[in-house]
Design a protein around this motif. Structure first.
Motif, PDB file in Angstrom:
ATOM      1  N   LEU A  54       0.828  -1.212   0.000  1.00 14.16           N
ATOM      2  CA  LEU A  54       0.000   0.000   0.000  1.00 14.16           C
ATOM      3  C   LEU A  54       0.858   1.257   0.000  1.00 14.16           C
ATOM      4  N   HIS A  56       3.998   1.524  -0.886  1.00 12.55           N
ATOM      5  CA  HIS A  56       4.778   1.572  -2.134  1.00 12.55           C
ATOM      6  C   HIS A  56       3.944   2.172  -3.259  1.00 12.55           C
ATOM      7  N   ARG A  57       2.675   1.798  -3.337  1.00 12.27           N
ATOM      8  CA  ARG A  57       1.811   2.246  -4.432  1.00 12.27           C
ATOM      9  C   ARG A  57       1.210   3.632  -4.192  1.00 12.27           C
ATOM     10  N   ASN A  58       0.942   3.974  -2.933  1.00 14.12           N
ATOM     11  CA  ASN A  58       0.199   5.201  -2.628  1.00 14.12           C
ATOM     12  C   ASN A  58       1.000   6.282  -1.936  1.00 14.12           C
ATOM     13  N   GLY A  59       2.195   5.975  -1.468  1.00  9.56           N
ATOM     14  CA  GLY A  59       2.948   6.938  -0.683  1.00  9.56           C
ATOM     15  C   GLY A  59       2.455   6.913   0.763  1.00  9.56           C
ATOM     16  N   MET A  61       0.602   7.063   4.205  1.00  5.71           N
ATOM     17  CA  MET A  61      -0.822   6.934   4.552  1.00  5.71           C
ATOM     18  C   MET A  61      -0.941   6.833   6.060  1.00  5.71           C
ATOM     19  N   GLN A  65      -6.420   4.955   7.071  1.00  5.24           N
ATOM     20  CA  GLN A  65      -6.525   4.899   5.605  1.00  5.24           C
ATOM     21  C   GLN A  65      -6.125   3.518   5.087  1.00  5.24           C
ATOM     22  N   MET A  66      -5.059   2.968   5.637  1.00  6.04           N
ATOM     23  CA  MET A  66      -4.607   1.638   5.207  1.00  6.04           C
ATOM     24  C   MET A  66      -5.646   0.578   5.555  1.00  6.04           C
ATOM     25  N   ALA A  69      -8.495   0.829   3.102  1.00  6.90           N
ATOM     26  CA  ALA A  69      -8.086   0.373   1.773  1.00  6.90           C
ATOM     27  C   ALA A  69      -8.038  -1.150   1.687  1.00  6.90           C
ATOM     28  N   ARG A 105       5.307   5.938   6.391  1.00  8.03           N
ATOM     29  CA  ARG A 105       5.969   5.861   5.094  1.00  8.03           C
ATOM     30  C   ARG A 105       7.038   4.775   5.123  1.00  8.03           C
TER      31      ARG A 105
END
Length: 157
Positions: A54, A56-59, A61, A65-66, A69, A105
């Motif tokens: 997550l 890696h793909r979205n920056g 969070m 939020q995680m 998702a 991050r």
């Protein structure tokens, strides 16, 4: 039933989507076992891998939020973040939008780790074959996305 491009009536659609569910369950379990076996060398759990992917793909969070998702609890996500932080794979940074909910991050080590995992999985997925087209995959994603959206309310109960 003959396949057509016409929208299916609700009962026919339900029957065909049941076929999809019947494949998704075994596919998910086999994929999870395969991922777990690949992760053993890295000492990662599937949950930590999901967090790293997550990020890696979205920056960066937040934990909530995680959790949203991934459609899993904030508490479980927090445990996975804590595990990843203990291994220096992620770090907490201030969140300018919300003082009490830090952003998480990837560290440099976390970025290298998840890049290696995703590369290994990519090599495995190259073996799928089956003469699949881009249209096939787009349609699959559309169907699975619609099924997931239809189940969004289940978590609210």
């Amino acid at each position: 039933m003959k396949d057509t491009d016409a929208p299916l009536p609700p009962d026919a659609l339900a029957g065909r989507l049941t076929e999809v569910y019947d494949l998704v369950g075994p596919l998910y379990r086999r994929a999870q076992r395969s991922v777990e076996q690949g992760l053993e060398a890295d000492g990662l759990s599937v949950g930590v891998r999901a967090v790293l992917t997550l990020l890696h793909r979205n920056g960066p969070m937040t934990v909530p939020q995680m959790g949203r998702a991934q459609a899993i609890s904030r508490q479980f996500t927090q445990r996975m973040v804590n595990d990843a932080a203990a291994r220096d794979l992620v770090e907490s940074i201030p969140n300018p939008a919300h003082r009490r909910s830090s952003l998480i991050r990837l560290t440099g080590r976390g970025e290298r780790t998840i890049a290696a995992v995703l590369d290994r999985e990519h090599r495995l997925l190259r073996e799928v074959g089956g003469d699949l087209t881009g249209t096939d995959v787009t349609t699959c994603l559309r169907v699975l996305g619609a099924m997931l959206t239809a189940l969004d309310h289940v978590d609210d109960a």
